[in-house]
Design an enzyme around this catalytic site. Structure first.
Site, PDB file in Angstrom:
ATOM      1  N   TYR A 290      11.634  15.699 -14.552  1.00  0.00           N
ATOM      2  CA  TYR A 290      10.647  16.357 -16.089  1.00  0.00           C
ATOM      3  C   TYR A 290      11.654  17.151 -17.097  1.00  0.00           C
ATOM      4  O   TYR A 290      11.736  17.170 -17.970  1.00  0.00           O
ATOM      5  CB  TYR A 290       9.589  17.071 -15.636  1.00  0.00           C
ATOM      6  CG  TYR A 290       8.346  18.228 -16.721  1.00  0.00           C
ATOM      7  CD1 TYR A 290       7.487  16.823 -16.835  1.00  0.00           C
ATOM      8  CD2 TYR A 290       9.255  19.317 -17.100  1.00  0.00           C
ATOM      9  CE1 TYR A 290       6.508  17.516 -18.279  1.00  0.00           C
ATOM     10  CE2 TYR A 290       8.096  19.622 -18.434  1.00  0.00           C
ATOM     11  CZ  TYR A 290       7.022  18.600 -18.992  1.00  0.00           C
ATOM     12  OH  TYR A 290       6.537  19.314 -19.550  1.00  0.00           O
ATOM     13  N   ASP A 291      12.312  18.539 -16.197  1.00  0.00           N
ATOM     14  CA  ASP A 291      13.370  18.667 -17.109  1.00  0.00           C
ATOM     15  C   ASP A 291      14.285  17.850 -17.898  1.00  0.00           C
ATOM     16  O   ASP A 291      14.927  18.478 -18.979  1.00  0.00           O
ATOM     17  CB  ASP A 291      14.331  20.000 -16.198  1.00  0.00           C
ATOM     18  CG  ASP A 291      12.943  21.229 -15.507  1.00  0.00           C
ATOM     19  OD1 ASP A 291      12.487  20.794 -16.429  1.00  0.00           O
ATOM     20  OD2 ASP A 291      13.163  21.800 -14.648  1.00  0.00           O
TER      21      ASP A 291
ATOM     22  N   LYS B  93     -20.407  26.897 -15.127  1.00  0.00           N
ATOM     23  CA  LYS B  93     -20.454  27.930 -15.504  1.00  0.00           C
ATOM     24  C   LYS B  93     -19.198  28.907 -15.078  1.00  0.00           C
ATOM     25  O   LYS B  93     -19.147  29.429 -14.262  1.00  0.00           O
ATOM     26  CB  LYS B  93     -21.445  28.586 -15.932  1.00  0.00           C
ATOM     27  CG  LYS B  93     -21.433  29.812 -16.776  1.00  0.00           C
ATOM     28  CD  LYS B  93     -22.838  30.090 -16.972  1.00  0.00           C
ATOM     29  CE  LYS B  93     -23.088  30.769 -18.444  1.00  0.00           C
ATOM     30  NZ  LYS B  93     -21.363  32.125 -18.495  1.00  0.00           N
TER      31      LYS B  93
ATOM     32  N   ARG C 116     -14.187  32.066 -29.918  1.00  0.00           N
ATOM     33  CA  ARG C 116     -15.574  31.896 -30.619  1.00  0.00           C
ATOM     34  C   ARG C 116     -15.875  32.949 -31.537  1.00  0.00           C
ATOM     35  O   ARG C 116     -16.585  32.360 -32.539  1.00  0.00           O
ATOM     36  CB  ARG C 116     -16.782  31.864 -29.378  1.00  0.00           C
ATOM     37  CG  ARG C 116     -18.325  32.303 -29.089  1.00  0.00           C
ATOM     38  CD  ARG C 116     -18.625  31.952 -28.617  1.00  0.00           C
ATOM     39  NE  ARG C 116     -20.273  32.524 -28.951  1.00  0.00           N
ATOM     40  CZ  ARG C 116     -20.683  33.603 -29.000  1.00  0.00           C
ATOM     41  NH1 ARG C 116     -20.300  34.323 -28.855  1.00  0.00           N
ATOM     42  NH2 ARG C 116     -21.884  33.091 -29.052  1.00  0.00           N
TER      43      ARG C 116
ATOM     44  N   LYS D   9     -28.502  20.956 -18.710  1.00  0.00           N
ATOM     45  CA  LYS D   9     -28.931  20.850 -20.501  1.00  0.00           C
ATOM     46  C   LYS D   9     -29.387  19.658 -20.307  1.00  0.00           C
ATOM     47  O   LYS D   9     -28.808  18.924 -19.022  1.00  0.00           O
ATOM     48  CB  LYS D   9     -26.962  20.406 -20.719  1.00  0.00           C
ATOM     49  CG  LYS D   9     -25.518  21.112 -20.802  1.00  0.00           C
ATOM     50  CD  LYS D   9     -24.223  21.717 -21.904  1.00  0.00           C
ATOM     51  CE  LYS D   9     -23.445  22.329 -20.849  1.00  0.00           C
ATOM     52  NZ  LYS D   9     -22.391  21.724 -21.237  1.00  0.00           N
TER      53      LYS D   9
ATOM     54  N   LYS E 210     -27.371  32.368 -13.612  1.00  0.00           N
ATOM     55  CA  LYS E 210     -26.386  32.849 -13.197  1.00  0.00           C
ATOM     56  C   LYS E 210     -26.385  33.618 -11.624  1.00  0.00           C
ATOM     57  O   LYS E 210     -27.664  33.805 -11.523  1.00  0.00           O
ATOM     58  CB  LYS E 210     -26.709  34.144 -13.790  1.00  0.00           C
ATOM     59  CG  LYS E 210     -26.535  34.217 -15.282  1.00  0.00           C
ATOM     60  CD  LYS E 210     -24.835  33.985 -16.228  1.00  0.00           C
ATOM     61  CE  LYS E 210     -24.565  35.548 -16.207  1.00  0.00           C
ATOM     62  NZ  LYS E 210     -23.985  36.133 -16.948  1.00  0.00           N
TER      63      LYS E 210
ATOM     64  N   CYS F 158     -10.689  70.907 -18.690  1.00  0.00           N
ATOM     65  CA  CYS F 158     -10.691  72.013 -18.848  1.00  0.00           C
ATOM     66  C   CYS F 158     -11.418  73.548 -18.953  1.00  0.00           C
ATOM     67  O   CYS F 158     -10.687  74.236 -19.728  1.00  0.00           O
ATOM     68  CB  CYS F 158     -10.299  71.356 -20.494  1.00  0.00           C
ATOM     69  SG  CYS F 158     -12.526  71.250 -21.034  1.00  0.00           S
TER      70      CYS F 158
HETATM   71  S1  IVH Z   1     -22.066  24.741 -22.864  1.00  0.00           S
HETATM   72  C1  IVH Z   1     -24.869  25.662 -26.627  1.00  0.00           C
HETATM   73  N1  IVH Z   1     -20.572  24.126 -21.593  1.00  0.00           N
HETATM   74  O1  IVH Z   1     -20.651  30.548 -21.215  1.00  0.00           O
HETATM   75  C2  IVH Z   1     -24.053  25.519 -25.549  1.00  0.00           C
HETATM   76  N2  IVH Z   1     -20.767  27.171 -22.033  1.00  0.00           N
HETATM   77  O2  IVH Z   1     -23.050  31.487 -22.721  1.00  0.00           O
HETATM   78  C3  IVH Z   1     -23.118  26.601 -24.846  1.00  0.00           C
HETATM   79  N3  IVH Z   1     -19.953  28.451 -20.297  1.00  0.00           N
HETATM   80  O3  IVH Z   1     -19.527  30.190 -24.285  1.00  0.00           O
HETATM   81  C4  IVH Z   1     -21.952  26.132 -24.014  1.00  0.00           C
HETATM   82  N4  IVH Z   1     -18.833  27.196 -18.483  1.00  0.00           N
HETATM   83  O4  IVH Z   1     -18.235  30.232 -22.746  1.00  0.00           O
HETATM   84  C5  IVH Z   1     -20.596  25.702 -21.641  1.00  0.00           C
HETATM   85  N5  IVH Z   1     -19.862  24.328 -19.058  1.00  0.00           N
HETATM   86  C6  IVH Z   1     -20.480  25.516 -19.308  1.00  0.00           C
HETATM   87  C7  IVH Z   1     -19.858  26.517 -19.292  1.00  0.00           C
HETATM   88  C8  IVH Z   1     -20.140  26.667 -20.820  1.00  0.00           C
HETATM   89  C9  IVH Z   1     -18.649  28.659 -19.178  1.00  0.00           C
HETATM   90  C10 IVH Z   1     -19.529  29.442 -21.382  1.00  0.00           C
HETATM   91  C11 IVH Z   1     -18.972  29.645 -23.310  1.00  0.00           C
HETATM   92  C12 IVH Z   1     -20.381  29.835 -22.791  1.00  0.00           C
HETATM   93  C13 IVH Z   1     -20.885  31.166 -22.534  1.00  0.00           C
HETATM   94  C14 IVH Z   1     -22.072  30.817 -22.804  1.00  0.00           C
END
Ligand code: IVH
Length: 686
Positions: free
Chosen positions: A50-51, A134, A155, A306, A330, A427
């Site tokens: 690589y180098d 997440k 962001r 989602k 969470k 103090c």
């Molecule tokens: S979707 C509109 N997907 O969580 C949808 N976010 O509280 C928002 N995050 O600012 C983003 N993993 O920094 C999405 N798989 C994931 C994520 C994710 C982490 C963070 C992201 C966002 C925050 C939202």
């Protein structure tokens, strides 16, 4: 470019085809090696090979600079150190996610989603969800034009972020360009993070070099992305996962396919994503992930759910903060049991006294915990926390662990209730507890602990960014009487000789400190406003305040009502600002800093002319969410447009905010074109 300098010669030199072909092949090989190593985690060449490829490419590009392309792997580290990040407006706002903490809340989410779909007469049999991890990192947006990565941003407040393109280019998991792709103009969003192992390595390096250690991987990633020197960023192993794609090049159907397309484009996509058909399967996914959470090489703080179909996402829509079609689940915070050895009092920069529990060290979520915050004395009383108690501690999203509860069954028989202090532990001044507040305060503004805190805050990287004034040095300067308050920093140069003679200081480090102090005078007004440490004024609030009160005279004479009336500023902040300027010490501080030459006025941003705005007349009605009316007018004017207060046949556009006035009807009757705030923002970007 001139022909008689050496660079000009090099640029004008004809490049043999064989060189072009060789450079192209080298780039492909290096990109492919990066992809296999950083994205697939399946390297197929060794470091030496690589180098050698890189060395040869650098050689060729040095000899024939005209062949350097923006997406060449040699361009991952830019040579320049920047002064300030430019702002970038996001074409589509970067929203955050609403949170849920248990299955019931997920069921409620599912009901809401189904309700929206029914209202839109969509058969909910077609509803699918995609579950993802997440990631606990920093969200960024990457924009590609003609297949090349041109701009990356944080962001920020969701509408505008910092341009951190150079720093993002150093992340080898991020492709600098896409080849043979069906889409060339698109935006990718995702999370920049640092693996747990890399975080530990960085921290031990920081410790060895006597620098501050980071609290957790997320803070390390965020701090690294905000470094002004991409060479340092390149040395930190930032990583990336993508989770969002937007393009107008081809129609996109659903999120799941978008993730597959991202993979095809060679973006890193985490493999744990899963398509499911109902909320019970979402729960199974969440449970599964919670079980394996600790085995993952990076930190996650939950799962994101989602709606899969993009059409359904659009129908369900967003609130002003977050999409209604997605939710974060969470995980519960991690807990451990340990013993309180002692309770110490910390004095903050505003005099706040915070009780802190000294613990028998335990390991929790990968780090050794030996202290936990007890927040305030009410909390100690409410939970009846005593020295010698066995307690459950927890580390949630916050950096500092907290004491959740006392296990009274293990309490020693001779334990005594905690005695609230009457005097400041540093103090010896009296402590005061303002009505309606839970905190005690040390009343002595010149308490060494407060001065230390104020100076540490003032010199911070995100504030005045004065290098070399670490915790220990500040302590020495205070104890030797060189610094009694912030303004004294700007008088340190008068004591240069004395400083050099302080043990361990030396001429070079004193020179560095003094030149960094001098340079800090260039910091813009909003940074100064943040740095002076008015209670409750964080970085973001300071920006908002500076934009609404473009100089310190306007701010210091503003009433509480006036400050409170600003969008996003509450009464607590307004009161704190007014009190600061009413106090003699506040006035004196500002006077001193003005004399030192700091900036107390907002700099006018110069923006290039924009053909859309040039010579057109704009009127604004209603309240805009992202700008004050004055700011919007300034922007229009700086783009070459004109503004007016009333609608007439000469008006070209009416920009309509919330609760528009009668101007809207008048504009409609005159046939004046109407722009929403979103349309206005997107025009600014063109
Ligand atoms: S979707 C509109 N997907 O969580 C949808 N976010 O509280 C928002 N995050 O600012 C983003 N993993 O920094 C999405 N798989 C994931 C994520 C994710 C982490 C963070 C992201 C966002 C925050 C939202």
């Amino acid at each position: 470019m001139s022909n008689n300098n050496q660079k000009g010669d090099l640029f004008n030199q004809p490049v043999p085809d064989s060189i072009l072909t060789e450079a192209k092949k080298l780039r492909e090989k290096i990109n492919d090696a990066d992809y296999k190593y950083y994205v697939l985690a399946q390297p197929d060449i060794d470091d030496y090979e690589y180098d050698m490829l890189m060395k040869r490419l650098i050689e060729l590009e040095k000899e024939y600079p005209s062949i350097i392309t923006d997406d060449s792997p040699t361009q991952r580290v830019s040579g320049q150190v920047i002064d300030k990040f430019n702002s970038v407006s996001h074409s589509v706002p970067m929203l955050s996610l609403s949170n849920s903490y248990n299955f019931e809340e997920l069921i409620d989410f599912d009901k809401r989603v189904r309700g929206f779909l029914k209202d839109a007469e969509i058969d909910t049999k077609n509803l699918e969800y995609v579950c993802e991890l997440k990631f606990d990192g920093v969200a960024v947006s990457l924009v590609y034009e003609n297949g090349v990565f041109i701009r990356g941003a944080t962001r920020g407040d969701g509408f505008t972020g910092d341009d951190v393109t150079n720093n993002l280019k150093t992340i080898k998991a991020i492709p600098l360009s896409v080849t043979n792709s069906k889409i060339k103009n698109f935006e990718v969003r995702g999370e920049v993070f640092i693996k747990k192992k890399d975080f530990e390595r960085i921290n031990s390096e920081q410790e060895l070099s006597g620098e501050k250690t980071f609290a957790n991987p997320r803070n390390t990633a965020a701090g690294t992305l905000k470094l002004k020197d991409s060479k340092i960023v390149a040395r930190r192993p930032l990583d990336f996962f993508s989770y969002y794609l937007r393009t107008n090049d081809i129609p996109l159907e659903n999120h799941y396919n978008n993730l597959l397309l991202l993979k095809e484009l060679k973006f890193p996509v985490n493999n744990y994503f899963k398509k499911v058909n109902n909320i019970e399967q979402v729960k199974e996914y969440c449970d599964e992930i919670e079980n394996i959470r600790d085995t993952l090489p990076y930190e996650i703080d939950g799962v994101v759910v989602k709606v899969n179909s993009l059409k359904q996402q659009e129908l369900i829509g967003n609130t002003s903060k977050s999409p209604r079609w997605a939710i974060a689940y969470k995980f519960k915070a991690k807990q451990k049991t340990t013993k309180i050895k002692d309770i110490k009092l910390q004095v903050g920069r505003t005099g706040t006294i915070t009780p802190v529990a000294e613990l028998e060290p335990v390991f929790l979520s990968g780090s050794k915990i030996s202290r936990a915050t007890l927040h305030n004395f009410d909390e100690i009383k409410r939970k009846d926390i005593r020295i010698g108690d066995t307690v459950v501690i927890e580390k949630g999203g916050d950096v500092i662990p907290k004491v959740v509860k006392v296990l009274k069954e293990f309490r020693p028989s001779n334990s005594k209730e905690f005695q609230f202090p009457e005097k400041c532990p540093v103090c010896g001044s009296n402590l005061e507890k303002p009505e309606n507040e839970v905190n005690f305060y040390c009343v002595n503004y010149f308490c060494p602990a407060q001065v230390q805190g104020r100076i540490e805050h003032f010199v911070m990287r995100d504030a005045m960014d004065i290098r070399g004034l670490g915790e220990n040095i500040i302590e020495t300067l205070i104890s030797k009487g060189f610094i009694k308050d912030i303004t004294d920093i700007y008088r340190l140069s008068e004591y240069k000789e004395e400083l050099i003679n302080i043990e361990r200081f030396g001429e070079k480090s004193v020179n560095n400190i003094l030149s960094s102090i001098e340079k800090s005078k260039e910091k813009p007004y909003e940074k100064v406003l943040f740095a002076i440490g008015i209670r409750y004024i964080g970085e973001r609030t300071a920006n908002i305040i500076a934009n609404n009160f473009p100089n310190i005279e306007l701010l210091s004479s503003a009433t509480e009502e006036k400050i409170d009336s600003i969008y996003e500023i509450g009464p607590k902040i307004a009161k704190s600002i007014v009190e600061f300027f009413r106090d003699e010490k506040g006035k004196k501080l500002i006077e001193g800093l003005k004399k030192a030459g700091l900036k107390f006025e907002l700099e006018k941003k110069t923006i290039k002319e924009n053909p859309f705005f040039k010579n057109k007349t704009f009127v604004i009605t209603g309240t805009l969410n992202n700008y004050t009316r004055k700011q919007a007018e300034e922007i229009i004017e700086s783009f070459g447009g004109k503004t007016s207060n009333s609608v007439s046949k000469n008006t070209d556009y009416l920009i309509v905010g919330d609760d528009p006035g009668s101007k809207l009807n008048k504009a409609k009757s005159l046939g004046v074109k109407i722009l929403s705030e979103e349309e206005f923002i997107s025009l600014l970007k063109q």
